[in-house]
Design a protein around this motif. Structure first.
Motif, short mmCIF file in Angstrom:
data_model
loop_
_atom_site.label_atom_id
_atom_site.label_comp_id
_atom_site.label_asym_id
_atom_site.label_seq_id
_atom_site.Cartn_x
_atom_site.Cartn_y
_atom_site.Cartn_z
N HIS A 100 19.09 6.70 2.32
CA HIS A 100 18.12 7.52 1.31
C HIS A 100 17.83 7.06 -0.07
O HIS A 100 16.82 7.18 -0.53
N ASP A 101 18.81 6.00 -0.53
CA ASP A 101 18.55 5.60 -1.87
C ASP A 101 17.44 4.43 -1.79
O ASP A 101 16.31 4.53 -2.51
N GLU A 102 17.15 3.78 -0.78
CA GLU A 102 16.11 2.79 -0.57
C GLU A 102 14.91 3.58 -0.14
O GLU A 102 13.85 3.23 -0.78
N SER A 103 15.14 4.49 0.65
CA SER A 103 13.75 5.33 0.86
C SER A 103 13.34 6.11 -0.22
O SER A 103 11.88 6.11 -0.38
N LEU A 104 13.97 6.36 -1.13
CA LEU A 104 13.37 7.27 -2.28
C LEU A 104 12.86 6.41 -3.15
O LEU A 104 11.67 6.69 -3.74
N LYS A 105 13.14 5.11 -3.27
CA LYS A 105 12.70 4.05 -4.20
C LYS A 105 11.35 3.64 -3.70
O LYS A 105 10.30 3.54 -4.53
N LEU A 106 11.32 3.40 -2.34
CA LEU A 106 9.91 3.30 -1.71
C LEU A 106 9.04 4.18 -1.86
O LEU A 106 7.93 3.99 -1.94
N ALA A 107 9.52 5.55 -1.51
CA ALA A 107 8.46 6.66 -1.67
C ALA A 107 8.10 6.83 -3.13
O ALA A 107 6.88 7.04 -3.21
N ARG A 108 8.87 6.66 -4.08
CA ARG A 108 8.36 6.92 -5.43
C ARG A 108 7.36 5.67 -5.84
O ARG A 108 6.41 5.98 -6.73
N GLU A 109 7.66 4.38 -5.18
CA GLU A 109 6.60 3.48 -5.55
C GLU A 109 5.30 3.61 -4.86
O GLU A 109 4.48 3.23 -5.46
N ALA A 110 5.37 4.47 -3.87
CA ALA A 110 4.30 4.85 -3.09
C ALA A 110 3.49 5.83 -3.98
O ALA A 110 2.10 5.66 -4.26
N LEU A 111 4.33 6.64 -4.64
CA LEU A 111 3.48 7.72 -5.52
C LEU A 111 2.86 6.98 -6.93
O LEU A 111 2.01 7.41 -7.43
N THR A 112 3.51 5.91 -7.18
CA THR A 112 3.06 5.25 -8.47
C THR A 112 1.60 4.51 -8.45
O THR A 112 0.78 4.60 -9.02
N LEU A 113 1.63 4.07 -6.87
CA LEU A 113 0.39 3.54 -6.30
C LEU A 113 -0.69 4.82 -6.10
O LEU A 113 -2.00 4.42 -6.45
N ASN A 114 -0.24 5.74 -5.55
CA ASN A 114 -1.16 6.84 -5.23
C ASN A 114 -0.52 8.33 -5.57
O ASN A 114 0.13 8.70 -4.51
N PRO A 115 -0.68 8.85 -6.68
CA PRO A 115 0.05 10.15 -6.97
C PRO A 115 -0.50 11.34 -6.10
O PRO A 115 0.02 12.52 -5.90
N GLN A 116 -1.56 10.97 -5.38
CA GLN A 116 -2.26 12.12 -4.55
C GLN A 116 -1.63 11.81 -3.05
O GLN A 116 -2.32 12.68 -2.21
N ASN A 117 -0.84 11.40 -3.04
CA ASN A 117 -0.09 10.83 -1.49
C ASN A 117 0.82 12.19 -1.21
O ASN A 117 1.92 12.06 -1.53
N SER B 232 1.07 -1.21 -0.06
CA SER B 232 -0.02 -0.12 0.11
C SER B 232 0.80 1.31 -0.01
O SER B 232 2.13 1.27 0.49
N ASP B 233 0.48 2.37 -0.44
CA ASP B 233 1.23 3.52 -0.64
C ASP B 233 1.49 3.90 0.69
O ASP B 233 2.49 4.49 0.91
N ALA B 234 0.47 4.11 1.51
CA ALA B 234 0.56 4.47 3.09
C ALA B 234 1.89 3.72 3.87
O ALA B 234 2.72 4.24 4.25
N VAL B 235 1.94 2.24 3.55
CA VAL B 235 2.91 1.53 4.36
C VAL B 235 4.34 1.78 3.76
O VAL B 235 5.08 1.93 4.45
N LEU B 236 4.44 1.99 2.30
CA LEU B 236 5.64 1.92 1.66
C LEU B 236 6.05 3.47 2.05
O LEU B 236 7.32 3.59 2.33
N ASN B 237 5.13 4.28 2.07
CA ASN B 237 5.71 5.78 2.64
C ASN B 237 6.33 5.71 4.16
O ASN B 237 7.21 6.46 4.29
N ASP B 238 5.49 5.06 4.84
CA ASP B 238 5.96 5.07 6.27
C ASP B 238 7.36 4.41 6.26
O ASP B 238 8.12 4.87 7.12
N LEU B 239 7.53 3.32 5.64
CA LEU B 239 8.93 2.56 5.76
C LEU B 239 9.87 3.64 5.09
O LEU B 239 10.96 3.65 5.57
N ALA B 240 9.41 4.26 3.95
CA ALA B 240 10.37 4.92 3.50
C ALA B 240 10.87 6.24 4.34
O ALA B 240 12.02 6.65 4.49
#
Length: 139
Positions: A32-49, A15-23
């Motif tokens: 930072h690299d791993e964080s950025l990857k996860l946050a961007r994945e969250a945005l692919t799931l929900n660009p309004q996050n 889920s975008d929320a869990v991906l972002n929380d982990l990021a």
């Protein structure tokens, strides 16, 4: 422990929320690299996050990419324009870019909004204001 919990949750469903929380946790740990990857994945799931946009911006700022960070935080603020944490992050970007007057203009009103901020964020704000006052940016 929180990182493990979020990773277990993601194993079942991403889920975008869990991906972002982990990021966010990973960026706090300097990963930072791993964080950025996860946050961007969250945005692919929900660009309004908005919080994922904020996470991307904070990570990019840590990676010494203030222009890209500013674009991400602008996206976050377009979705949540009164969020004090996002306003703080934009003020930090302005400071990094040498725009101290703009940083002060954003940060100063946040001093009266301590109850809306996490204790860590408010301390971050206090440190920012001290730096800005030291450079004459909060005149």
């Amino acid at each position: 422990m929180a990182e493990s919990s979020f990773r277990i949750s993601l194993a079942g469903r991403r889920s975008d929320a869990v991906l972002n929380d982990l990021a966010w946790i990973l960026q706090m740990r300097g990963r930072h690299d791993e964080s950025l990857k996860l946050a961007r994945e969250a945005l692919t799931l929900n660009p309004q996050n908005a919080t994922a946009w904020d996470t991307v911006g904070v990570v990019l700022l840590h990676q010494q990419k203030p222009e890209e960070a500013q674009e991400a935080i602008q996206q976050a603020l377009a979705l949540q324009p009164t969020n004090p944490h996002m306003i703080l992050h934009m003020a930090e970007i302005y400071e990094r870019r040498g725009m101290n007057a703009e940083a002060s203009q954003l940060a100063e009103p946040l001093m009266a909004r301590a109850a809306e901020m996490s204790p860590d964020a408010f301390e971050q704000l206090r440190r920012l204001m001290a730096r800005l006052r030291g450079t004459g940016g909060a005149e």
